[in-house]
Enzyme design. Sequence first.
Site, PDB file in Angstrom:
ATOM      1  N   ASP A  54     -72.791 -74.321 100.159  1.00 35.53           N
ATOM      2  CA  ASP A  54     -71.595 -74.610  99.693  1.00 35.53           C
ATOM      3  C   ASP A  54     -70.521 -73.346  98.960  1.00 35.53           C
ATOM      4  OD1 ASP A  54     -73.589 -74.971  97.398  1.00 35.53           O
ATOM      5  OD2 ASP A  54     -74.910 -73.466  97.384  1.00 35.53           O
TER       6      ASP A  54
ATOM      7  N   CYS B 107     -75.965 -68.217 107.021  1.00 28.14           N
ATOM      8  CA  CYS B 107     -77.319 -69.571 106.948  1.00 28.14           C
ATOM      9  C   CYS B 107     -76.882 -70.189 106.332  1.00 28.14           C
ATOM     10  CB  CYS B 107     -78.540 -68.588 105.297  1.00 28.14           C
ATOM     11  SG  CYS B 107     -78.028 -68.335 103.943  1.00 28.14           S
TER      12      CYS B 107
ATOM     13  N   HIS C 241     -79.781 -81.271 100.686  1.00 27.44           N
ATOM     14  CA  HIS C 241     -80.635 -80.660 100.039  1.00 27.44           C
ATOM     15  C   HIS C 241     -82.068 -81.489 100.766  1.00 27.44           C
ATOM     16  CE1 HIS C 241     -78.914 -77.897  97.605  1.00 27.44           C
ATOM     17  NE2 HIS C 241     -79.622 -76.823  98.935  1.00 27.44           N
TER      18      HIS C 241
HETATM   19  C1  PEP Z   1     -75.720 -72.169 101.244  1.00 25.19           C
HETATM   20  O1  PEP Z   1     -75.270 -73.027  99.958  1.00 25.19           O
HETATM   21  O2  PEP Z   1     -75.032 -72.462 102.924  1.00 25.19           O
HETATM   22  C2  PEP Z   1     -77.113 -72.201 101.530  1.00 25.19           C
HETATM   23  C3  PEP Z   1     -78.033 -71.970 102.829  1.00 25.19           C
HETATM   24  O3  PEP Z   1     -77.694 -72.029 100.444  1.00 25.19           O
HETATM   25  P1  PEP Z   1     -78.567 -74.020 100.165  1.00 25.19           P
HETATM   26  O4  PEP Z   1     -78.133 -74.636 100.832  1.00 25.19           O
HETATM   27  O5  PEP Z   1     -79.530 -73.905  99.493  1.00 25.19           O
HETATM   28  O6  PEP Z   1     -77.197 -73.899  98.522  1.00 25.19           O
HETATM   29 MG    MG Z   2     -76.245 -72.550  98.532  1.00 20.45          MG
END
Ligand code: PEP
Ligand code: MG
Length: 580
Positions: free
Chosen positions: A457, A504, A191
């Site tokens: 994820d 996403c 993140h």
């Molecule tokens: C993902 O896991 O791809 C996602 C978009 O959520 P985050 O990166 O906030 O876990």
């Molecule tokens: Mg995620």
Amino acid sequence: MEIRKGIPVSPGLAIAPAIVLDSEQFRIPRRSIDAKEVQAELGRFRQAVERARSEIHELKERVARDVGEELGAIFDVQDALMTDNRLHEEVRELVEREHYAAEYAVSTVLKAYARKFLKLPNRYMAERVADVYDIEKRLLRHLIGAKRETLGRLTEPVIIIAHDLTPSQTASLDRSKILAFATDGGGRTSHTTIVARAMSIPAVVGLQTITADVSGGDMVVVDGNRGLVIINPDEETISRFHETEQRFRRMEESLGNLKDLPAVTQDGHEVALWGNIEFPHEVEACLARGASGIGLYRTEFLYLDREEDPTEEDHYQAYAEAIKALDGRPITIRTCDLGADKFTHLSGDYDERNPFLGFRSIRFSLQHIGLFKTQLRAVLRASVLGPTRIMFPLVTNLKELRQAKMILADVREDLEEEGVPFDRDLAIGIMVEVPSAALMARNFARECDFFSIGTNDLVQYTLAVDRSNERVAGLYTAGHPAVLRLIREVVQAACDAGIQVAVCGEMAGEPMYTVLLVGLGVHALSVSPATLLEVKKVIRSVTMDEAQKVADKILSFDSDREVDAYLSELTRRLLPEMVV
Ligand code: PEP
Ligand code: MG
């Protein structure tokens, strides 16, 4: 001059003096002293050593008493290092000859020690580097103590070198002063990385030893395109850096021409191209790069770095700001994805061994119903201001989706009774980001209005690779055939059920995967604004038929190497100017 290779995670180039943050995130200033202060400075150093040693003796006694003599002996290594003649000699030389302040001399000398330890083939010795860092921390605490500087008082542009930064630390960096950062830890989709990309701060992570390699004040080049950090570059490298920077800028300018053009394939097939945000003010940057909406609003950032939970009004204000800025374009608000690497004061109660497999995301929301309802009320209230969708993260079974929907229905009922307006047709979707949800996509598709595939994820859980661990970063790839098959399954399930499917995760913003995702039939890509225009350019350079053929071909491969080689070659052909 030295060159280090890490993981390129946020594009762009920067050159500036480094600020090295110690493990407690304080900076070690490069301070000089007057010749007449040399003796006093050496006295400060000796005093710091004495204090640090007495701390260590106390610790040793306590551990020996509570746990056993043998473990107490661990501290003998640190004591021996601190009384080492060579250490004292080298610090003295830097203070006398270079007129370095004691803290800067200590940091420079101990960093050189750490580098040497890290190079030792003997694993036991290499691990002693932790003792070196520990001593550095202790001595610095005594030398700079209360005067320790944080990042708040920067006056000149700098590059941050740190062991790791948390997502909220990254988000609070002053973009006008911090030109780039480089860290020992981290991975492509951690993140911290995502926030850096959102803020357009060039970044290289996973460098493992960069805090030992760089001293505060060293001139550093960060190349976020190729994943390089160059320490004390020579003249030739600096002039090459300026050339590359100009080329990068020209490429950015030429991509700028695409901003107002639609993301359509050459045969007229439109793909929605949205932006990902963590804060409402980022909508502007997404629109400036031509996003036609927001496909992922990571609302948990509202909780980070706060002593108290945000109120319904705090939530509402944030959502209202984003929705108004979008001026009629759609937004997908994801409910809080707290836990794992995103902690709040509430997380303090839980110390988990495997936080990524633990109490996070929708699991956390379903156990904190008051907090969840507060957020849902605010989203519903804001939904009258513009086209809004709501999305639940990390759903692993149907029960979670049903529970979340029931709670949402409760909140709707409350608002109804209170006569508060909201969008009655608000679409409800889930993130598909664990294999169980992907494999059951057909069941989920019957109970929600859209999917958004969270590849960050999905990759981590499919391949059992921690997304933020630099040691296994080589195994983390969206190009693994198992991940691609899951994505294909989810897209087909969505298409058969007639619901929309977006991607996403960071994969959606990597131009290398664009043709594949379009060919698989994904309806929308939600990306960080940093690479939005590159993705648009790729979409505009192929036909749907070509994209489908690429997807078929890719799905016949049985290794990520083949996938990546094929896609790299294809991207080079489609975007020759983008290879920096
Ligand atoms: C993902 O896991 O791809 C996602 C978009 O959520 P985050 O990166 O906030 O876990
Ligand atoms: Mg995620």
